[in-house]
Design a protein around this motif. Structure first.
Motif, PDB file in Angstrom:
ATOM      1  N   GLU A  11       0.830  -1.225   0.000  1.00 17.05           N
ATOM      2  CA  GLU A  11       0.000   0.000   0.000  1.00 17.05           C
ATOM      3  C   GLU A  11       0.855   1.263   0.000  1.00 17.05           C
ATOM      4  O   GLU A  11       0.625   2.193   0.779  1.00 17.05           O
ATOM      5  N   VAL A  12       1.840   1.287  -0.876  1.00 16.65           N
ATOM      6  CA  VAL A  12       2.781   2.405  -0.908  1.00 16.65           C
ATOM      7  C   VAL A  12       2.233   3.590  -1.701  1.00 16.65           C
ATOM      8  O   VAL A  12       1.785   3.441  -2.835  1.00 16.65           O
ATOM      9  N   THR A  13       2.270   4.747  -1.075  1.00 13.84           N
ATOM     10  CA  THR A  13       1.936   5.971  -1.788  1.00 13.84           C
ATOM     11  C   THR A  13       3.107   6.940  -1.711  1.00 13.84           C
ATOM     12  O   THR A  13       3.922   6.872  -0.792  1.00 13.84           O
ATOM     13  N   GLY A  25      -0.846   3.768  -4.078  1.00 15.59           N
ATOM     14  CA  GLY A  25      -1.226   2.522  -3.401  1.00 15.59           C
ATOM     15  C   GLY A  25      -0.708   1.320  -4.164  1.00 15.59           C
ATOM     16  O   GLY A  25      -1.450   0.647  -4.870  1.00 15.59           O
ATOM     17  N   VAL A  26       0.611   1.081  -4.039  1.00 12.80           N
ATOM     18  CA  VAL A  26       1.269   0.037  -4.820  1.00 12.80           C
ATOM     19  C   VAL A  26       1.611  -1.158  -3.934  1.00 12.80           C
ATOM     20  O   VAL A  26       2.189  -1.000  -2.861  1.00 12.80           O
ATOM     21  N   ASN A  27       1.219  -2.339  -4.383  1.00 12.10           N
ATOM     22  CA  ASN A  27       1.611  -3.596  -3.743  1.00 12.10           C
ATOM     23  C   ASN A  27       2.475  -4.359  -4.735  1.00 12.10           C
ATOM     24  O   ASN A  27       2.064  -4.582  -5.873  1.00 12.10           O
ATOM     25  N   LEU A  28       3.674  -4.717  -4.297  1.00 10.95           N
ATOM     26  CA  LEU A  28       4.592  -5.391  -5.211  1.00 10.95           C
ATOM     27  C   LEU A  28       5.555  -6.256  -4.413  1.00 10.95           C
ATOM     28  O   LEU A  28       6.126  -5.808  -3.424  1.00 10.95           O
ATOM     29  N   THR A  29       5.739  -7.499  -4.836  1.00  8.44           N
ATOM     30  CA  THR A  29       6.788  -8.330  -4.242  1.00  8.44           C
ATOM     31  C   THR A  29       7.702  -8.833  -5.357  1.00  8.44           C
ATOM     32  O   THR A  29       7.252  -9.127  -6.471  1.00  8.44           O
ATOM     33  N   ILE A  30       8.974  -8.886  -5.046  1.00 10.64           N
ATOM     34  CA  ILE A  30       9.965  -9.447  -5.973  1.00 10.64           C
ATOM     35  C   ILE A  30      10.709 -10.552  -5.231  1.00 10.64           C
ATOM     36  O   ILE A  30      11.275 -10.315  -4.155  1.00 10.64           O
ATOM     37  N   GLY A  31      10.655 -11.752  -5.788  1.00 13.42           N
ATOM     38  CA  GLY A  31      11.313 -12.895  -5.160  1.00 13.42           C
ATOM     39  C   GLY A  31      12.737 -13.075  -5.669  1.00 13.42           C
ATOM     40  O   GLY A  31      13.101 -12.587  -6.748  1.00 13.42           O
ATOM     41  N   VAL A  53      12.208   1.634  -4.139  1.00 10.51           N
ATOM     42  CA  VAL A  53      12.810   0.292  -4.065  1.00 10.51           C
ATOM     43  C   VAL A  53      14.317   0.415  -3.844  1.00 10.51           C
ATOM     44  O   VAL A  53      14.921  -0.382  -3.133  1.00 10.51           O
ATOM     45  N   GLY A  54      14.910   1.444  -4.424  1.00 13.94           N
ATOM     46  CA  GLY A  54      16.350   1.666  -4.285  1.00 13.94           C
ATOM     47  C   GLY A  54      16.742   2.346  -2.982  1.00 13.94           C
ATOM     48  O   GLY A  54      17.905   2.662  -2.787  1.00 13.94           O
ATOM     49  N   THR A  55      15.766   2.592  -2.116  1.00 13.89           N
ATOM     50  CA  THR A  55      15.955   3.248  -0.807  1.00 13.89           C
ATOM     51  C   THR A  55      16.607   4.625  -0.929  1.00 13.89           C
ATOM     52  O   THR A  55      17.287   5.087  -0.021  1.00 13.89           O
ATOM     53  N   LEU A  56      16.388   5.270  -2.074  1.00 15.40           N
ATOM     54  CA  LEU A  56      16.908   6.625  -2.273  1.00 15.40           C
ATOM     55  C   LEU A  56      15.892   7.647  -1.775  1.00 15.40           C
ATOM     56  O   LEU A  56      16.183   8.827  -1.638  1.00 15.40           O
ATOM     57  N   ASP A  57      14.676   7.170  -1.517  1.00 18.88           N
ATOM     58  CA  ASP A  57      13.605   8.033  -1.030  1.00 18.88           C
ATOM     59  C   ASP A  57      12.693   7.177  -0.155  1.00 18.88           C
ATOM     60  O   ASP A  57      12.750   5.945  -0.221  1.00 18.88           O
ATOM     61  N   ARG A  58      11.884   7.838   0.658  1.00 19.41           N
ATOM     62  CA  ARG A  58      10.966   7.112   1.543  1.00 19.41           C
ATOM     63  C   ARG A  58       9.526   7.377   1.119  1.00 19.41           C
ATOM     64  O   ARG A  58       9.220   8.443   0.584  1.00 19.41           O
ATOM     65  N   PRO A  59       8.624   6.410   1.367  1.00 24.70           N
ATOM     66  CA  PRO A  59       7.236   6.599   0.931  1.00 24.70           C
ATOM     67  C   PRO A  59       6.500   7.611   1.806  1.00 24.70           C
ATOM     68  O   PRO A  59       6.912   7.870   2.943  1.00 24.70           O
ATOM     69  N   THR A  60       5.427   8.184   1.262  1.00 23.82           N
ATOM     70  CA  THR A  60       4.550   9.051   2.048  1.00 23.82           C
ATOM     71  C   THR A  60       3.745   8.189   3.022  1.00 23.82           C
ATOM     72  O   THR A  60       3.575   8.545   4.180  1.00 23.82           O
ATOM     73  N   ALA A  61       3.264   7.052   2.536  1.00 21.40           N
ATOM     74  CA  ALA A  61       2.544   6.100   3.384  1.00 21.40           C
ATOM     75  C   ALA A  61       2.788   4.701   2.845  1.00 21.40           C
ATOM     76  O   ALA A  61       3.238   4.528   1.708  1.00 21.40           O
ATOM     77  N   GLY A  62       2.488   3.708   3.670  1.00 23.32           N
ATOM     78  CA  GLY A  62       2.699   2.325   3.263  1.00 23.32           C
ATOM     79  C   GLY A  62       4.056   1.824   3.712  1.00 23.32           C
ATOM     80  O   GLY A  62       4.846   2.578   4.297  1.00 23.32           O
ATOM     81  N   THR A  63       4.315   0.548   3.437  1.00 25.06           N
ATOM     82  CA  THR A  63       5.543  -0.086   3.909  1.00 25.06           C
ATOM     83  C   THR A  63       6.436  -0.527   2.759  1.00 25.06           C
ATOM     84  O   THR A  63       5.957  -1.125   1.794  1.00 25.06           O
ATOM     85  N   VAL A  64       7.728  -0.222   2.867  1.00 17.81           N
ATOM     86  CA  VAL A  64       8.730  -0.688   1.914  1.00 17.81           C
ATOM     87  C   VAL A  64       9.710  -1.579   2.667  1.00 17.81           C
ATOM     88  O   VAL A  64      10.382  -1.122   3.593  1.00 17.81           O
ATOM     89  N   ARG A  65       9.738  -2.843   2.304  1.00 16.25           N
ATOM     90  CA  ARG A  65      10.706  -3.768   2.889  1.00 16.25           C
ATOM     91  C   ARG A  65      11.704  -4.191   1.826  1.00 16.25           C
ATOM     92  O   ARG A  65      11.313  -4.640   0.752  1.00 16.25           O
ATOM     93  N   ILE A 220      -0.171  -0.057 -10.158  1.00 19.61           N
ATOM     94  CA  ILE A 220       0.167  -1.241 -10.944  1.00 19.61           C
ATOM     95  C   ILE A 220      -1.125  -1.739 -11.568  1.00 19.61           C
ATOM     96  O   ILE A 220      -2.080  -2.081 -10.860  1.00 19.61           O
ATOM     97  N   VAL A 221      -1.166  -1.723 -12.885  1.00 23.83           N
ATOM     98  CA  VAL A 221      -2.406  -2.100 -13.566  1.00 23.83           C
ATOM     99  C   VAL A 221      -2.345  -3.525 -14.108  1.00 23.83           C
ATOM    100  O   VAL A 221      -3.377  -4.085 -14.485  1.00 23.83           O
ATOM    101  N   GLU A 222      -1.143  -4.106 -14.147  1.00 21.41           N
ATOM    102  CA  GLU A 222      -1.025  -5.474 -14.621  1.00 21.41           C
ATOM    103  C   GLU A 222       0.290  -6.057 -14.113  1.00 21.41           C
ATOM    104  O   GLU A 222       1.287  -5.359 -14.013  1.00 21.41           O
TER     105      GLU A 222
END
Ligand SMILES: Nc1ncnc2c1ncn2[C@@H]1O[C@H](COP(=O)(O)OP(=O)(O)O)[C@@H](O)[C@H]1O
Ligand SMILES: [Mg+2]
Length: 240
Positions: A11-13, A25-31, A53-65, A220-222
Motif C-alpha cells: 500500500e505504498v503511496t 497505493g502500490v503492492n509489489l513483491t519481488i522474489g 525500491v532503491g531506498t533513495l527516497d521514503r514513501p509518504t505512506a505504506g511499507t517498503v521492505r 500497478i495495472v497489470e
C-alpha cells in the motif's frame, strides 16, 4: 537465511510537495532470482518506484521492505549501509569515472565493503569476466564502445553480489546491437541466479522479460508472467 522476498511494497503511496500523487497505493513483491520489467509510459511513476525500491527516497505512506528490512525503521546511515550491500544500480548513463580503467571503475564500487584494494580488484576482475570483459580490464571508458562501457557498469553493479540489481533504462543510450549485447549479459546473470528489475518504457524489453509489471498513473495495472522463467530470445536489430 534470506527472506522470501527481496522487495515487499505494501500500500505504498508517494505524494510530492503535498499535492502531486506519483504513487497511489502500490503492492509489489519481488522474489529471489526473478527477472522482471517495470514498464509504463512517461510520468506513470516508474522513477518514483525505483527511488523507493532503491531506498533513495521514503514513501509518504505504506511499507517498503528491502531484503526483509522495513526502511521506515532505519536511520539514514543504516539505510545507506543497506543500499550498499543489497542493491546494484545500472543507469541509462554509464556513470563511469573517466580516465580510470575498467578494473578500477568496478573495484571502486566495492569501497563500501572496506576490504583491501587487492581483494576489491580480484572481485572486480571476476565481475568483468562475468560480463565478458575479461580482456578489457585495463581499458579506460574512452577506449571502449558504448555497449562495453555499459557492461562495465553492469559488472560494477554485480561485483558485490547484491540480492537485487536495479536497471533504469539500461539500453536507453545504446544502439540496437549494443542494447542486445547488454540484455544478453543481464539474461546470463539471471540464469546464474541474480535478481534483476529493469525499469523501462520500451515495450520490446518488457515483452522479453519473463515477468512484466505495468504501471500507469501511479498504480500497478497489470502483473503478468513468472519472473523465475526464462527470457525470450533477443532478436538482434529488432529494437530501434
Ligand atoms: N520531485 C518531484 N516533485 C514533484 N513532482 C514529481 C517529482 N518527481 C516526479 N514527480 C511527478 O510524479 C509523477 C510520476 O513521475 P515519475 O515517477 O518520474 O514517472 P516516470 O519515471 O514513469 O516518468 C509525474 O506526474 C511527475 O511529474
Ligand atoms: Mg522516469
Amino acid at each position: 537465511m534470506s527472506p522470501p522476498y527481496v522487495v515487499e511494497l505494501s500500500e505504498v503511496t508517494k505524494v510530492y510537495g503535498g499535492q502531486v500523487p506519483a504513487l497511489r497505493g502500490v503492492n509489489l513483491t519481488i522474489g529471489t532470482g526473478e527477472l522482471l520489467a517495470i514498464v509504463g509510459p512517461s510520468g506513470s511513476g516508474k522513477s518514483t518506484l525505483l527511488n523507493l525500491v532503491g531506498t533513495l527516497d521514503r514513501p509518504t505512506a505504506g511499507t517498503v521492505r528491502i531484503d526483509g528490512f522495513d526502511v521506515a525503521e532505519l536511520s539514514d546511515r543504516e539505510l545507506s549501509a543497506l543500499r550498499g550491500r543489497t542493491l546494484g544500480f545500472i543507469f541509462q548513463q554509464f556513470h563511469l569515472a573517466p580516465g580510470v580503467s575498467a578494473l578500477d571503475n568496478v573495484a571502486d564500487g566495492l569501497l563500501y565493503t572496506g576490504v583491501p584494494i587487492k581483494v576489491r580488484r580480484e572481485r572486480a576482475a571476476a565481475a568483468l569476466e562475468r560480463v565478458g570483459l575479461g580482456h578489457r580490464l585495463g581499458h579506460k571508458p574512452n577506449q571502449m564502445s558504448g555497449g562495453e562501457q555499459q557492461r562495465v557498469a553492469v559488472a560494477r553493479a554485480v561485483a558485490g553480489d547484491p540480492p537485487l540489481i536495479l536497471a533504469d533504462e539500461p539500453t536507453g543510450n545504446l544502439d540496437s546491437a549494443a542494447g542486445a549485447e547488454v540484455l544478453g549479459v543481464l539474461r546470463d546473470l539471471h540464469a546464474a541466479g541474480n535478481t534483476i528489475a529493469i525499469i523501462t518504457h520500451d515495450m520490446e524489453i518488457a515483452e522479453w522479460c519473463p515477468r512484466r509489471v505495468r504501471v500507469r498513473d501511479g498504480l500497478i495495472v497489470e502483473d503478468e508472467g513468472d519472473g523465475a522463467g526464462r527470457p525470450a530470445e533477443i532478436t538482434k536489430g529488432a529494437r530501434t
